[in-house]
Design an enzyme around this catalytic site. Structure first.
Site, PDB file in Angstrom:
ATOM      1  CB  SER A 160     -12.118  -2.944  10.160  1.00  0.00           C
ATOM      2  OG  SER A 160     -11.691  -2.061   9.166  1.00  0.00           O
ATOM      3  CD  GLU A 178      -8.666   1.953  13.797  1.00  0.00           C
ATOM      4  OE1 GLU A 178      -8.989   1.124  12.942  1.00  0.00           O
ATOM      5  OE2 GLU A 178      -9.473   2.416  14.618  1.00  0.00           O
ATOM      6  CG  ASP A 183     -11.824   2.065   6.551  1.00  0.00           C
ATOM      7  OD1 ASP A 183     -11.696   1.303   5.574  1.00  0.00           O
ATOM      8  OD2 ASP A 183     -12.873   2.142   7.206  1.00  0.00           O
ATOM      9  CG  ASP A 218      -7.895  -2.780   8.936  1.00  0.00           C
ATOM     10  OD1 ASP A 218      -7.373  -2.005   8.097  1.00  0.00           O
ATOM     11  OD2 ASP A 218      -8.907  -2.462   9.601  1.00  0.00           O
ATOM     12  CG  HIS A 219      -9.125  -3.524   5.132  1.00  0.00           C
ATOM     13  ND1 HIS A 219      -9.477  -2.299   4.596  1.00  0.00           N
ATOM     14  CD2 HIS A 219      -9.753  -3.606   6.321  1.00  0.00           C
ATOM     15  CE1 HIS A 219     -10.291  -1.688   5.427  1.00  0.00           C
ATOM     16  NE2 HIS A 219     -10.470  -2.444   6.497  1.00  0.00           N
ATOM     17  CG  HIS A 252     -12.609  -2.839   3.136  1.00  0.00           C
ATOM     18  ND1 HIS A 252     -12.801  -3.527   4.308  1.00  0.00           N
ATOM     19  CD2 HIS A 252     -12.970  -1.562   3.402  1.00  0.00           C
ATOM     20  CE1 HIS A 252     -13.234  -2.706   5.248  1.00  0.00           C
ATOM     21  NE2 HIS A 252     -13.355  -1.511   4.723  1.00  0.00           N
TER      22      HIS A 252
END
Ligand SMILES: *[C@@H]1O[C@H](CO)[C@@H](O)[C@H](O)[C@H]1NC(C)=O
Ligand SMILES: *[C@@H]1O[C@H](CO)[C@@H](O)[C@H](O)[C@H]1NC(C)=O
Ligand SMILES: [Zn+2]
Length: 602
Positions: free
Chosen positions: A150, A344, A349, A392-393, A504
């Site tokens: 991140s 956010e 996540d 972000d991923h 991730h």
């Protein structure tokens, strides 16, 4: 930055093709084969009929195409908004709302969409609000790996430049890079950050601070309240992470020193609040005074699946979002500059790291609600603006199907299993620990099993068919494979949801926007840095100028690049890789990787 054709660019193919292939289309309409051979002679009447019919067909198609295009344009454009396109620049007062769905990959959407349809009894074509605003995809690799974290992910958004995993708005040479939030602040915009995790965590940190490693959260907190080369750059912060602001002499602190950042923030002008009651006192933003610092949890705000049971303790992402937008809108009412805010959905996540599908779908739904609230704000507010949302991923390598046996699998996954869960694996882990460390310590195994079955698996996950082996594995855990992983696996298997990692993954993530008219440069497939470039371009701010100002100082304020300043006891719960990387022997891998004679995992 690659410029793609906007989605709404006029398409030329339909008329042309209907003229070129009139006979084929005619055949399609009448269901008759087209006669092309010379030996079939026809009279003038026949050809006149064909001509007239073709003309009518072409005219009808043209009218329909024009009508659809006009209607589409009307639906997606606000006449009052400034227009810009290739070679142009947005003009006038405007706002940018940037949303980050941390760790949300494409599968998160499929999972959540089906879960919502089931839970609310909606038709199979019902979609999330996000689905209706999908405009592109983002490629997420960092400079140090194909799989980003991140920190590098948010640096791509904040600075518009790729860096290494762990970098908080510093480049690969460990020099700071100016961020869009800092540049917006210097240009006269108001700025804000809203999160559901620690306000010192990587994503928010990248907009308002610079450190060599994301673990330096004490330093990040200091910079966020204005102990920063440029002074105070953020006007509003809402989220968790209070522990990094409290002196180490206080209960609930996780700082390494005795600085009282709450006091320092107040001395810098911040209005500080820390409770739901004080949050309610803001009247959804109407009574907020900037600068504002609202820290509602020591660390994370609970997962939405748990928070909904304690709504009187913690505000939701949507409530914080609406409050922040109203407060910033009010604060810029008489200014010729609007605001920039980053919002956010931080814990999508975390649910991915925990491989917890029930927690994840509720996190995504909460994010979708916040996204809808931003759209509504943009519709109602007199200042034009753009909403861009991306991840972000991806986290977890989530799959919406899972093969559980050697035999070929049935084609299904089961959202109804997730619908029975009332709590997250993280919550149940805490409950289990509380029991095993307390009242359950002296219970015999049969009593312990009964407690876990009834109070945790049944009440918390809606699961009543756990095997003894599953229950026992919750009692006899090892530190690298904690009970929350086991709870999550128990529910994932029953829902037939798959995960490939607790970390991730490198899959491209989606980009969403309020409209393709404003966010046209992000239509299509892009590098994550294009998103950062877009934010600065839309605001018309100069991040390079900020970089120059930051680099005038020596870099000693960024923390040791090699991690000498990392305090092992304060490590991020969700990013175990640091435990391995920085504390060496902490991580003892008890399982074989099953990937050849060399261990590829290190
Ligand atoms: C608290 O911080 C001070 C420095 O500010 C340090 O000397 C002290 O050892 C810290 N105490 C604890 C318990 O960490
Ligand atoms: C850079 O930013 C500073 C501070 O806001 C400003 O005074 C200066 O004019 C800017 N320089 C350029 C080249 O834009
Ligand atoms: Zn993560």
């Amino acid at each position: 930055m690659p410029r793609e054709e906007p989605l709404l660019a006029p398409r030329q193919s339909s008329e042309h093709s209907s003229i070129r292939h009139e006979d084929e289309e005619d055949a399609l309409l009448t269901g008759e084969r087209v006669a092309r051979s010379d030996d079939q002679r026809r009279g003038w009447g026949f050809w006149r009929q064909i001509g007239l019919f073709t003309w009518a067909l072409v005219a009808t198609v043209a009218v329909i195409v024009l009508a659809v295009a006009y209607q589409h344009k009307r639906l997606t454009q606000h006449d009052s908004q400034p227009t810009w396109g290739p070679g142009g620049k947005p003009t006038g007062k405007r706002n940018v709302i940037f949303m980050v769905s941390d760790g949300m990959g494409p599968t998160s959407l499929s999972l959540t969409r089906s879960f919502r349809q089931l839970e609310l009894g909606l038709p199979p074509d019902d979609t999330l609000v996000l689905d209706q605003h999908h405009i592109g995809t983002s490629r997420t690799r960092s400079t140090s790996s194909l799989v980003t974290d991140s920190a590098a992910g948010a640096t791509a958004f904040s600075c518009g430049i790729k860096s290494y995993n762990g970098a908080i708005s510093v480049l690969s040479d460990h020099s700071p890079c100016g961020t869009v939030l800092e540049a917006a602040h210097q240009a006269g915009y108001k700025t804000g950050l809203v999160v559901t995790t620690r306000i010192t965590d990587a994503t928010p940190a990248c907009f308002a601070s610079h450190v060599n490693l994301r673990q330096y959260e004490d330093r990040i907190a200091e910079q966020e309240i204005g102990d920063h080369p440029l002074g105070r750059v953020v006007d509003l912060m809402l989220g968790g992470g209070r522990c990094h602001f409290l002196p180490n002499t206080t209960e609930g602190s996780c700082r390494g020193d005795d600085r009282d950042l709450i006091k320092e923030a107040e001395a810098n002008g911040f209005h500080y609040i820390h409770s739901r009651k004080q949050f309610d006192g803001l009247s959804m933003g109407k009574d907020a005074k900037l600068p504002l610092l609202g820290l509602f949890a020591e660390r994370d705000i609970p997962y939405e699946i748990d928070r909904r049971h304690v709504e009187d303790e913690y505000p939701s992402l949507e409530e914080m979002t609406r409050t922040a937008l109203t407060a910033l809108s009010k604060a810029t009412e008489h200014s010729d500059k609007g605001f920039f805010i980053m919002i956010e959905g931080s814990r999508i996540d975390h649910a991915g790291h925990g491989n917890d599908p029930a927690a994840q779908v509720h996190e995504v739904l909460a994010y979708d609600k916040a996204f809808a609230a931003v759209l509504k704000f943009l519709e109602e507010d007199s200042t034009p603006g753009v909403l861009v949302s991306t991840s972000d991923h991806e986290t977890g390598g989530l799959a919406a199907a899972r093969q559980l046996h050697k035999s070929y699998p049935d084609y299904k996954w089961l959202p109804e299993v997730l619908a029975k869960a009332s709590h997250s694996s993280e919550y149940l882990h805490a409950k289990l620990k509380e029991y095993l460390d307390g009242k359950g310590k002296k219970d015999d195994r049969a009593t312990q099993r009964a407690y876990i079955r009834k109070q945790l698996l049944e009440k918390g996950l809606g699961i009543d068919d756990a095997t003894d082996a599953e229950v026992d594995s919750l009692i006899e855990t090892d530190p690298v494979w904690p009970a929350n992983y086991i709870f999550a696996d128990i529910i994932s298997r029953r829902a037939q949801v798959g995960w490939t990692t607790h970390g991730h993954s490198a899959v491209d993530v989606n980009i969403y926007a309020s409209s393709t008219k404003d966010a046209w440069p992000l239509v299509g497939n892009h590098e994550n840095t294009d998103v950062g470039a877009f934010l600065a371009e839309y605001l018309d701010v100069d991040v390079r100028n900020v970089t120059k100002q930051l680099q005038q100082r020596s870099n000693d304020w960024l923390g040791d690049p090699l991690g000498a300043d990392v305090r092992v006891d304060q490590l991020d719960t969700y990013h175990g890789e640091f435990k391995r990387g920085l504390a060496g022997s902490y991580f003892i891998d008890s399982m074989s990787c099953g990937c050849g004679s060399t261990d590829h995992s290190h």
